[in-house]
Design a protein around this motif. Structure first.
Motif, PDB file in Angstrom:
ATOM      1  N   MET A   1      32.511   4.412  99.816  1.00 10.37           N
ATOM      2  CA  MET A   1      33.741   5.045  99.324  1.00 10.37           C
ATOM      3  C   MET A   1      33.830   6.471  99.855  1.00 10.37           C
ATOM      4  SD  MET A   1      35.389   2.889  97.431  1.00 10.37           S
ATOM      5  CE  MET A   1      36.278   3.545  96.029  1.00 10.37           C
ATOM      6  N   MET A   2      35.027   6.897 100.078  1.00 11.88           N
ATOM      7  CA  MET A   2      35.167   8.171 100.748  1.00 11.88           C
ATOM      8  C   MET A   2      34.804   9.385  99.888  1.00 11.88           C
ATOM      9  SD  MET A   2      39.206   7.916 101.387  1.00 11.88           S
ATOM     10  CE  MET A   2      39.144   9.446 102.306  1.00 11.88           C
TER      11      MET A   2
ATOM     12  N   TYR B   1      21.899  37.161 106.501  1.00  6.40           N
ATOM     13  CA  TYR B   1      21.804  37.057 107.963  1.00  6.40           C
ATOM     14  C   TYR B   1      20.717  37.973 108.527  1.00  6.40           C
ATOM     15  CZ  TYR B   1      25.435  40.844 108.015  1.00  6.40           C
ATOM     16  OH  TYR B   1      26.167  41.992 107.827  1.00  6.40           O
TER      17      TYR B   1
ATOM     18  N   CYS C   1      23.353  45.546 100.187  1.00  7.73           N
ATOM     19  CA  CYS C   1      23.417  44.350 101.046  1.00  7.73           C
ATOM     20  C   CYS C   1      24.852  44.091 101.495  1.00  7.73           C
ATOM     21  CB  CYS C   1      22.908  43.130 100.298  1.00  7.73           C
ATOM     22  SG  CYS C   1      23.166  41.625 101.239  1.00  7.73           S
ATOM     23  N   PRO C   2      25.087  44.033 102.815  1.00  9.93           N
ATOM     24  CA  PRO C   2      26.457  43.811 103.286  1.00  9.93           C
ATOM     25  C   PRO C   2      26.943  42.381 103.052  1.00  9.93           C
ATOM     26  CG  PRO C   2      24.959  43.910 105.147  1.00  9.93           C
ATOM     27  CD  PRO C   2      24.140  44.244 103.920  1.00  9.93           C
ATOM     28  N   GLN C   3      26.063  41.479 102.761  1.00  6.66           N
ATOM     29  CA  GLN C   3      26.494  40.103 102.518  1.00  6.66           C
ATOM     30  C   GLN C   3      26.549  39.787 101.025  1.00  6.66           C
ATOM     31  OE1 GLN C   3      27.558  37.510 104.817  1.00  6.66           O
ATOM     32  NE2 GLN C   3      27.926  39.490 105.780  1.00  6.66           N
ATOM     33  N   LYS C   4      26.423  40.789 100.223  1.00 12.55           N
ATOM     34  CA  LYS C   4      26.443  40.632  98.764  1.00 12.55           C
ATOM     35  C   LYS C   4      25.386  39.623  98.284  1.00 12.55           C
ATOM     36  CE  LYS C   4      31.237  41.753  97.592  1.00 12.55           C
ATOM     37  NZ  LYS C   4      32.435  41.174  96.981  1.00 12.55           N
TER      38      LYS C   4
ATOM     39  N   ARG D   1      31.454  42.490 109.148  1.00 11.43           N
ATOM     40  CA  ARG D   1      30.462  41.505 108.724  1.00 11.43           C
ATOM     41  C   ARG D   1      29.889  41.953 107.381  1.00 11.43           C
ATOM     42  NH1 ARG D   1      26.152  40.063 112.946  1.00 11.43           N
ATOM     43  NH2 ARG D   1      26.228  38.095 111.830  1.00 11.43           N
ATOM     44  N   ASP D   2      30.756  42.551 106.601  1.00 11.85           N
ATOM     45  CA  ASP D   2      30.340  43.125 105.336  1.00 11.85           C
ATOM     46  C   ASP D   2      31.282  42.600 104.253  1.00 11.85           C
ATOM     47  OD1 ASP D   2      29.856  44.799 103.137  1.00 11.85           O
ATOM     48  OD2 ASP D   2      29.170  46.421 104.450  1.00 11.85           O
ATOM     49  N   ARG D   3      30.748  41.765 103.389  1.00  8.95           N
ATOM     50  CA  ARG D   3      31.603  41.108 102.392  1.00  8.95           C
ATOM     51  C   ARG D   3      32.208  42.100 101.404  1.00  8.95           C
ATOM     52  NH1 ARG D   3      28.962  35.318 100.811  1.00  8.95           N
ATOM     53  NH2 ARG D   3      28.490  34.667 102.926  1.00  8.95           N
ATOM     54  N   ARG D   4      31.698  43.310 101.386  1.00  3.49           N
ATOM     55  CA  ARG D   4      32.265  44.297 100.467  1.00  3.49           C
ATOM     56  C   ARG D   4      33.533  44.907 101.052  1.00  3.49           C
ATOM     57  NH1 ARG D   4      27.134  47.997 100.293  1.00  3.49           N
ATOM     58  NH2 ARG D   4      27.475  47.625 102.522  1.00  3.49           N
TER      59      ARG D   4
ATOM     60  N   PHE E   1      46.318  12.363  99.842  1.00  7.31           N
ATOM     61  CA  PHE E   1      45.291  12.447 100.887  1.00  7.31           C
ATOM     62  C   PHE E   1      45.744  13.448 101.945  1.00  7.31           C
ATOM     63  CE2 PHE E   1      45.009   8.286  98.983  1.00  7.31           C
ATOM     64  CZ  PHE E   1      43.653   8.121  98.778  1.00  7.31           C
TER      65      PHE E   1
ATOM     66  N   LYS F   1      39.852   7.666 108.253  1.00 12.90           N
ATOM     67  CA  LYS F   1      40.054   8.154 106.895  1.00 12.90           C
ATOM     68  C   LYS F   1      41.261   7.459 106.266  1.00 12.90           C
ATOM     69  CE  LYS F   1      39.860  12.631 104.670  1.00 12.90           C
ATOM     70  NZ  LYS F   1      40.025  14.059 104.832  1.00 12.90           N
TER      71      LYS F   1
ATOM     72  N   GLU G   1      40.280   3.859 105.440  1.00 11.75           N
ATOM     73  CA  GLU G   1      39.423   3.870 104.250  1.00 11.75           C
ATOM     74  C   GLU G   1      40.231   4.100 102.987  1.00 11.75           C
ATOM     75  OE1 GLU G   1      35.798   6.417 103.842  1.00 11.75           O
ATOM     76  OE2 GLU G   1      35.767   6.249 106.021  1.00 11.75           O
ATOM     77  N   ALA G   2      41.156   5.056 103.078  1.00 10.32           N
ATOM     78  CA  ALA G   2      41.978   5.388 101.916  1.00 10.32           C
ATOM     79  C   ALA G   2      42.847   4.205 101.520  1.00 10.32           C
ATOM     80  CB  ALA G   2      42.837   6.613 102.220  1.00 10.32           C
TER      81      ALA G   2
ATOM     82  N   MET H   1      40.732   1.708  99.881  1.00  8.98           N
ATOM     83  CA  MET H   1      40.316   2.183  98.569  1.00  8.98           C
ATOM     84  C   MET H   1      41.438   2.004  97.547  1.00  8.98           C
ATOM     85  SD  MET H   1      38.794   5.921  97.639  1.00  8.98           S
ATOM     86  CE  MET H   1      40.287   6.817  97.330  1.00  8.98           C
TER      87      MET H   1
ATOM     88  N   GLU I   1      41.868  -1.592  96.629  1.00 11.45           N
ATOM     89  CA  GLU I   1      40.823  -2.041  95.701  1.00 11.45           C
ATOM     90  C   GLU I   1      41.078  -1.509  94.300  1.00 11.45           C
ATOM     91  OE1 GLU I   1      37.114  -0.965  97.517  1.00 11.45           O
ATOM     92  OE2 GLU I   1      37.510  -2.324  99.199  1.00 11.45           O
TER      93      GLU I   1
END
Lengths: 170, 810
Positions: free
Chosen positions: A1-2, A30, A84-87, B407-410, B773, B782, B785-786, B789, B792
């Motif tokens: 099942m999917m 990282y 931390c820069p990635q939290k 590259r800083d999540r803050r 879907f 997909k 299958e759907a 599914m 059924e």
């Protein structure tokens, strides 16, 4: 099942850590090393390096992480977590690792000593003659005895009194 | 409407289909359907002899509706529609279905059941065809002129292209001088040449060699007859429609007449006001009347009105030999009429002071890459010397820190992409000029992904530049010596380094230009979560927006290096030219139309329309109705699905056409399984059905596919109606959320499905009988299958029990 395709059968160590409270942010790391250079402990003791602990956890080096002393050296200053820069919640993550280690039966004896003291005397640190004398000098009242009955109720309700070695006793 | 006379054309795809489907049974079935006046069978109908049959049938047999069962409908229907139009019939009176990929192939194992499904598909096409209405072609005028917002490298390149192609171009720049961020950079990678170098126009500018690139100021660019440059200006309003916008521009006073100034420098000599020169990293001062650098465009001074004493001083006015200075200049409003708008507003450096531990605000010797660029530039404040801003002495120990705020999540989770190369370029330039300089770069990952870029990294190592893999935690000043110390762990050595530095250079994230949000509001464009403009499709339409007529280029969509910004600008210019070149916009009227008697001016549709095509307009004093702008409407039908009063319809997918189609699909089962209706959007959903069939994936023939323009058109009453029509399960198939061809349709549909599930429960119908879907074309597996599914599921749940009320309705 999917719908069921993504179900996993084997849980890796990093999955185990991320499924823990405090360990959720592990995989964001990282390896920039901001935590390590922020860490006052790492600069004094080369056996502790938060970046290294995270890397080892990511690589699945479970034994090395849990059985060593390193995870118990963190002083919880939260400097690393702040920067931390990635939290990545590094200090919280180390708590999560300590919990896992404790369950696996790895912990420095001082922690079980603390636990026994709490259960027996109601205090982590016993009242010593030295403390009593100092309090008297400062004009402080003597420490009151702990209500053990109430404390024991709390300890057993929170599961503190249960044997810890869930994994090791299996 | 004339009486429908339908011709049905059955292709067996070179006898492939007749091995599975019973064509005689199908023919006999179709023959008895009312309004069918002609049936033809052949091996193909979309080219050659077959196509001629259609033409003849229209001309001789006077059929006025065409139903074709043909393979590859998305290709064949183009030929068929074109041919039908040439034969004198409106091309939208055609319905093409796919008996191969939607029926014979996926139901190969059950030929009888497949034949019954084919009958239902044919009936649905016929019933829909009966109700189809002709769709007209609309033409809108398009002015052959463009507005380019932003005079940086991208804006200038786009301007050159468009003027070369003969369009009237208006280039506006917020700053007093052209060049943008690029001009401040001094040198470019990977060409190692000047940042103010642009492609020379190839059109007729006398004395300029055409094949060359040139500095902005001598390229002849500014002399192009069909280019109007407005500096010190910003857009305050954009009104109108694609092809014909009215733009209001506010031009700040320069206080110096551009046609008179000869850039002689007398004014700056007498000006008594001195302020730190922000453009040049505050490494020097400038006067209230100034130029950024001598080689700017326009070569005309400007007065900084925030510091000038105007008539209390007016010394400059007295010395100016050409009387160019006018202290009484007022802001001007300029109105332009343009056919399209190109946004080239670019990006800027993130404010590094947000990261307190780097003390950008506290220590003068902590600077950014852009400030360093001013230092390296020979035209810059130090004449190319690398110094410590704190005392002006030469800087010998230089530490770069990468990823400051990126590259800083803050702050900005993305990689800005160009900062590694900028630092490598700068480090090498310093090392070339000062060979004994001690240069280190602290990095997390070095990213040099462009052509020739890795060479910069190689060269830097050869030159002896040190690389430290680690992001420093802090920069602090040594309490005794006052020297800066960069505290970093070299992760490869697992060693803590205290790097001493005369100068610390931060490589800040690149973030959207100031005013991006306000401009987006003025233009009606959306921004991505990162704050940059959202392009229509990052892969295939990277310079277009969801609004026809508005294009993007350069750093507006993400930080770009000069070569990429250049490419992007050429692409935007090409798209703009393509849009305007014929002087008109032609589109068919497959748009939405409002029944004004029903419209309850609830504001749902104007808010929902992803294209801003619907507006509320007053009819009487206290009543408003929604009106659709045919030029802006893309025909998705998301408004249709949203209208609570069913007051809005698509001309080519009217509710009666959809009901007829749905009822027909559900009127024949022919299988032992419960009927499942799959409502598929014509974009990814319907093509996923194609691809499952092409790949020969199998699912049962009880699954019936109904095509709609977008999943967003589906209404809750239609879903309930599908159950009433006989469906035992309903699946709605749309595009993935971020891949919806109409922006919001798929997500709107999903919300509606959730609502419909609640209603189904109220009616005593199991909500599991309904599912949404989301898939893309290649996910045929997909879909199969759907479909399996849902079949059924419906089988397991057993026959649907509808509650019948007194009126006989559910």
């Amino acid at each position: 099942m999917m719908t069921d395709k993504m179900e996993r059968t084997v849980m890796s160590f990093s999955d185990e850590v991320t499924s823990r409270h405090g360990g959720e942010t592990l995989t964001a790391c990282y390896q920039c090393g901001t935590c390590a250079s922020s860490c006052p402990v790492a600069k004094l003791d080369s056996s502790f390096n938060p970046r290294e602990i995270i890397k080892l956890s990511l690589l699945g080096e479970k034994e090395e992480v849990l059985s060593g002393n390193a995870i118990w050296l963190c002083c919880s200053c939260f400097n690393c977590q702040e920067r931390c820069p990635q939290k990545v919640e590094i200090a919280d993550l180390i708590y999560a690792l300590r919990n896992i280690a404790l369950e696996a039966g790895h912990s420095p004896s001082i922690y079980s000593d603390f636990a026994s003291a709490l259960m027996n005397e109601g205090r982590v640190v016993s009242i010593s003659k030295f403390v009593e004398k100092k309090r008297e000098e400062y004009g402080l009242p003597p420490l009151r005895p702990v209500g053990m009955e109430a404390l024991n109720k709390i300890l057993s309700a929170t599961g503190f009194t249960k044997p810890e070695k869930t994994e090791a006793t299996k | 409407m004339e009486h429908p006379k339908i011709g049905v054309f059955l292709s067996d795809c070179g006898k492939q289909l007749s091995e599975i489907l019973d064509f005689d049974a199908m023919t006999n079935f179709v023959k008895n359907v009312p309004n069918v006046t002609l049936i033809a069978r052949d091996s193909e109908f979309w080219r050659g002899k077959g196509l001629q049959t259609i033409i003849d049938s229209i001309k001789d047999k006077k059929i006025n509706r065409v139903v074709v069962a043909e393979t590859l409908p998305k290709l064949s229907e183009v030929h068929i529609a074109e041919t039908v139009e040439n034969a004198g019939l409106n091309p939208y009176l055609v319905e093409v279905i796919d008996l191969k990929d939607h029926c014979a192939w996926p139901h190969r194992a059950t030929p009888k059941e497949a034949t019954e499904k084919a009958k239902a598909m044919l009936l649905a096409a016929i019933e829909r065809a009966k109700l189809l209405e002709p769709i007209e072609k609309l033409e809108f005028p398009a002015l052959k002129s463009a507005l380019i917002i932003g005079g940086g490298i991208a804006g200038m390149q786009a301007a050159v292209d468009l003027t070369d192609l003969g369009f009237q171009v208006n280039l506006i720049e917020k700053q007093p001088f052209l060049g943008g961020l690029a001009a401040r950079a001094g040198h470019f990678f990977p060409t190692d040449d000047c940042a103010i170098c642009i492609q020379s126009p190839s059109s007729d500018v006398k004395t300029i060699t055409h094949t060359s690139r040139k500095c902005v100021y001598r390229s002849g660019f500014s002399e192009l007859p069909n280019l109007k440059i407005l500096t010190n200006s910003r857009v305050v309003a954009v009104e109108g429609v694609p092809g014909n916008y009215t733009v209001t521009i506010e031009k700040k006073p320069r206080y110096v007449d551009e046609s008179k100034c000869i850039a002689c420098d007398k004014c700056t000599t007498v000006c008594p006001v001195e302020v730190p020169d922000e453009y040049n990293a505050k490494l020097k001062t400038r006067k209230a009347i100034y130029m950024n650098v001598p080689n700017v465009h326009p070569p005309v001074y400007v007065i900084d009105e925030s510091v000038c004493r105007f008539h209390d001083c007016a010394k400059c006015v007295k010395v100016c030999p050409t009387n160019a200075i006018d202290l009484d200049q007022k802001p001007e409003q300029v109105t332009l009429n343009v056919g399209s708008v190109v946004v080239a507003t670019g990006f800027r450096e993130f404010d590094s002071s947000a990261i307190k531990e780097y003390h950008y605000d506290d220590y003068p010797d902590v600077i950014t890459n852009l400030e360093l660029a001013r230092m390296i530039d020979g035209f810059g404040p130090t004449g190319g010397a690398i110094i410590r801003p704190s005392d002006g002495k030469p800087a010998k120990k230089i530490v770069f820190i990468q990823c400051v705020g990126s590259r800083d999540r803050r702050y900005n989770p993305y990689c800005s992409g160009i900062c590694c190369m900028i630092s490598l370029k700068h480090a090498s330039l310093i090392k070339s000029a000062v060979p004994d300089a001690d240069v280190s770069i602290c990095y997390i990952d070095i990213r040099t992904t462009g052509r020739e870029h890795e060479y910069y990294y190689e060269r830097a190592r050869e030159m002896g530049i040190k690389f430290v893999k680690g992001r420093p935690t802090e920069i602090y000043a040594d309490t005794e010596t006052g020297k800066l110390i960069v505290d970093v762990e070299d992760a490869l050595l697992k060693r803590f380094l205290d790097l001493e530095a005369d100068l610390v250079v931060l490589a800040p994230a690149m973030i959207p230009a100031e005013g991006t949000k306000e401009l987006a509001e003025i233009l009606g464009l959306e921004l991505e979560a990162d704050g940059f403009f959202k392009e229509y499709n990052a892969k295939l339409r990277p310079t277009e927006t969801k609004l026809r007529g508005i294009f993007l280029c350069g750093g507006t969509t993400f930080p770009k290096d000069a070569p990429t910004a250049s490419l992007h600008a050429h692409s935007a210019a090409m798209k703009t030219a393509k849009f305007l070149t014929s002087g008109k916009i032609v589109k068919d009227q497959r748009t939405a139309i409002v029944n004004e008697d029903y419209c309850g001016d609830c504001e749902f549709c104007p808010v929902t329309c992803p294209y801003g095509a619907i507006s509320l307009e007053p009819t009487t004093e206290d009543h408003f109705v929604a009106r659709v702008n045919d030029l802006l409407c893309e025909g998705c039908g998301v408004c249709v699905g949203t209208c609570p009063l069913n007051a809005i319809e698509l001309r080519h997918s009217r509710p009666n056409q959809m009901w007829a189609q749905m009822n027909a699909l559900m009127s024949i089962n022919g299988t032992s399984k419960p009927l499942v209706l799959a409502i598929c959007c014509q974009e990814c959903g319907h093509t996923a059905v194609d691809s499952s069939g092409m790949a020969g994936m199998q699912y049962p023939a009880n699954v019936r596919v109904m095509k709609v323009p977008c999943a967003g058109i589906v209404r809750v009453d239609q879903i309930l109606g599908a159950f009433k029509a006989g469906a035992q399960a309903v699946m709605v198939v749309g595009c993935k959320s971020d891949g919806c061809h109409y922006e919001v349709g798929s997500d709107k549909a999903e919300k509606k499905i959730d609502l419909a599930k609640v209603l189904l429960k109220e009616y005593g119908i199991e909500p599991e009988r309904l599912e949404m879907f989301k898939m893309v074309y290649i996910e045929g597996d997909k879909f199969a299958e759907a479909a399996q599914m849902m079949t059924e599921r419906a089988t397991k749940l057993g026959p649907l029990k509808l509650m019948v009320t007194e009126g006989g309705e559910i």
